[in-house]
Design a protein around this motif. Structure first.
Motif, PDB file in Angstrom:
ATOM      1  N   HIS A 165       0.842   3.854  15.910  1.00 26.44           N
ATOM      2  CA  HIS A 165       1.581   5.073  16.270  1.00 26.44           C
ATOM      3  C   HIS A 165       2.815   4.755  17.111  1.00 26.44           C
ATOM      4  N   LEU A 166       3.584   3.754  16.678  1.00 27.94           N
ATOM      5  CA  LEU A 166       4.734   3.291  17.458  1.00 27.94           C
ATOM      6  C   LEU A 166       6.046   3.890  16.968  1.00 27.94           C
ATOM      7  N   SER A 167       6.939   4.131  17.900  1.00 34.67           N
ATOM      8  CA  SER A 167       8.303   4.561  17.583  1.00 34.67           C
ATOM      9  C   SER A 167       9.146   3.308  17.299  1.00 34.67           C
ATOM     10  N   PRO A 168      10.330   3.478  16.718  1.00 31.30           N
ATOM     11  CA  PRO A 168      11.207   2.314  16.530  1.00 31.30           C
ATOM     12  C   PRO A 168      11.511   1.588  17.844  1.00 31.30           C
ATOM     13  N   ALA A 169      11.675   2.343  18.933  1.00 30.58           N
ATOM     14  CA  ALA A 169      11.928   1.716  20.240  1.00 30.58           C
ATOM     15  C   ALA A 169      10.708   0.914  20.695  1.00 30.58           C
ATOM     16  N   ASP A 170       9.502   1.420  20.433  1.00 36.07           N
ATOM     17  CA  ASP A 170       8.280   0.684  20.769  1.00 36.07           C
ATOM     18  C   ASP A 170       8.218  -0.635  19.995  1.00 36.07           C
ATOM     19  N   VAL A 171       8.538  -0.583  18.707  1.00 36.24           N
ATOM     20  CA  VAL A 171       8.526  -1.790  17.877  1.00 36.24           C
ATOM     21  C   VAL A 171       9.488  -2.821  18.460  1.00 36.24           C
ATOM     22  N   ASP A 172      10.705  -2.405  18.783  1.00 30.43           N
ATOM     23  CA  ASP A 172      11.688  -3.323  19.371  1.00 30.43           C
ATOM     24  C   ASP A 172      11.174  -3.919  20.676  1.00 30.43           C
ATOM     25  N   ASN A 193       0.815  -1.228   0.000  1.00 30.47           N
ATOM     26  CA  ASN A 193       0.000   0.000   0.000  1.00 30.47           C
ATOM     27  C   ASN A 193       0.847   1.275   0.000  1.00 30.47           C
ATOM     28  N   GLY A 194       1.880   1.310  -0.777  1.00 23.81           N
ATOM     29  CA  GLY A 194       2.739   2.492  -0.857  1.00 23.81           C
ATOM     30  C   GLY A 194       3.720   2.609   0.297  1.00 23.81           C
ATOM     31  N   GLY A 195       3.815   1.603   1.114  1.00 23.49           N
ATOM     32  CA  GLY A 195       4.758   1.583   2.241  1.00 23.49           C
ATOM     33  C   GLY A 195       5.438   0.236   2.304  1.00 23.49           C
ATOM     34  N   ILE A 196       5.606  -0.276   3.526  1.00 19.53           N
ATOM     35  CA  ILE A 196       6.308  -1.546   3.684  1.00 19.53           C
ATOM     36  C   ILE A 196       5.684  -2.361   4.805  1.00 19.53           C
ATOM     37  N   GLN A 197       5.707  -3.665   4.629  1.00 16.59           N
ATOM     38  CA  GLN A 197       5.320  -4.614   5.668  1.00 16.59           C
ATOM     39  C   GLN A 197       6.512  -5.515   5.924  1.00 16.59           C
ATOM     40  N   THR A 198       6.882  -5.658   7.187  1.00 16.79           N
ATOM     41  CA  THR A 198       7.931  -6.578   7.571  1.00 16.79           C
ATOM     42  C   THR A 198       7.314  -7.646   8.457  1.00 16.79           C
ATOM     43  N   ILE A 199       7.550  -8.896   8.081  1.00 17.57           N
ATOM     44  CA  ILE A 199       7.023 -10.024   8.839  1.00 17.57           C
ATOM     45  C   ILE A 199       8.196 -10.678   9.562  1.00 17.57           C
ATOM     46  N   TYR A 200       8.030 -10.848  10.873  1.00 15.28           N
ATOM     47  CA  TYR A 200       9.034 -11.490  11.717  1.00 15.28           C
ATOM     48  C   TYR A 200       8.476 -12.825  12.193  1.00 15.28           C
ATOM     49  N   ARG A 201       9.309 -13.848  12.197  1.00 11.87           N
ATOM     50  CA  ARG A 201       8.899 -15.159  12.720  1.00 11.87           C
ATOM     51  C   ARG A 201       9.906 -15.598  13.770  1.00 11.87           C
ATOM     52  N   PHE A 202       9.383 -16.020  14.922  1.00  9.28           N
ATOM     53  CA  PHE A 202      10.225 -16.476  16.021  1.00  9.28           C
ATOM     54  C   PHE A 202      10.079 -17.980  16.209  1.00  9.28           C
ATOM     55  N   ASP A 203      11.036 -18.582  16.908  1.00 12.63           N
ATOM     56  CA  ASP A 203      11.046 -20.031  17.129  1.00 12.63           C
ATOM     57  C   ASP A 203       9.831 -20.532  17.894  1.00 12.63           C
ATOM     58  N   LEU A 250       8.501  -6.533  19.775  1.00 10.11           N
ATOM     59  CA  LEU A 250       9.130  -7.704  19.157  1.00 10.11           C
ATOM     60  C   LEU A 250       9.781  -8.576  20.225  1.00 10.11           C
ATOM     61  N   SER A 251      10.431  -7.965  21.197  1.00  8.82           N
ATOM     62  CA  SER A 251      11.068  -8.701  22.288  1.00  8.82           C
ATOM     63  C   SER A 251      10.025  -9.457  23.117  1.00  8.82           C
ATOM     64  N   LYS A 252       8.900  -8.809  23.392  1.00 10.88           N
ATOM     65  CA  LYS A 252       7.830  -9.464  24.160  1.00 10.88           C
ATOM     66  C   LYS A 252       7.248 -10.655  23.394  1.00 10.88           C
ATOM     67  N   ILE A 253       7.068 -10.493  22.093  1.00 11.10           N
ATOM     68  CA  ILE A 253       6.517 -11.569  21.270  1.00 11.10           C
ATOM     69  C   ILE A 253       7.481 -12.747  21.220  1.00 11.10           C
ATOM     70  N   GLU A 254       8.757 -12.444  21.086  1.00 14.16           N
ATOM     71  CA  GLU A 254       9.774 -13.505  21.030  1.00 14.16           C
ATOM     72  C   GLU A 254       9.820 -14.317  22.325  1.00 14.16           C
ATOM     73  N   LYS A 255       9.458 -13.710  23.444  1.00 12.97           N
ATOM     74  CA  LYS A 255       9.522 -14.375  24.748  1.00 12.97           C
ATOM     75  C   LYS A 255       8.235 -15.109  25.124  1.00 12.97           C
ATOM     76  N   LEU A 256       7.219 -15.068  24.259  1.00 14.95           N
ATOM     77  CA  LEU A 256       5.981 -15.800  24.552  1.00 14.95           C
ATOM     78  C   LEU A 256       6.261 -17.307  24.619  1.00 14.95           C
TER      79      LEU A 256
END
Length: 88
Positions: free
Chosen positions: A67-74, A11-21, A77-83
């Motif tokens: 409305h997330l900052s790069p630090a918010d995204v990180d 949609n004129g931007g970017i989507q990044t998909i992350y997959r964790f173990d 992502l860290s919380k999701i990885e630790k699920l």
């Protein structure tokens, strides 16, 4: 960090998909239809990076986070990885 990651135009931007173990991941988007940079928790349903569904019961959020900052995204992502491992 992510065991797999892909970025694709969307949609004129970017989507990044992350997959964790643990079987979870994130869809991070920023485009003309998003609320700034957004993170959605996803649960993978197959081996391909496109085989996922949005997950609203992870305990992290019940919706897309916008409305997330790069630090918010990180942070998320860290919380999701630790699920704990996703149950089918």
């Amino acid at each position: 960090m992510a065991t797999q990651k892909i970025s694709i135009p969307k949609n004129g931007g970017i989507q990044t998909i992350y997959r964790f173990d643990n079987g979870y991941g994130a869809s991070v988007v920023c485009h003309s239809f998003s609320y700034g940079t957004e993170v959605a928790v996803v649960k993978f349903t197959g081996s391909d990076l496109e085989d996922f569904e949005l997950c609203y019961d992870s305990g992290i959020t019940h919706d897309v986070l916008g409305h997330l900052s790069p630090a918010d995204v990180d942070f998320y992502l860290s919380k999701i990885e630790k699920l704990p491992p996703a149950i089918d």
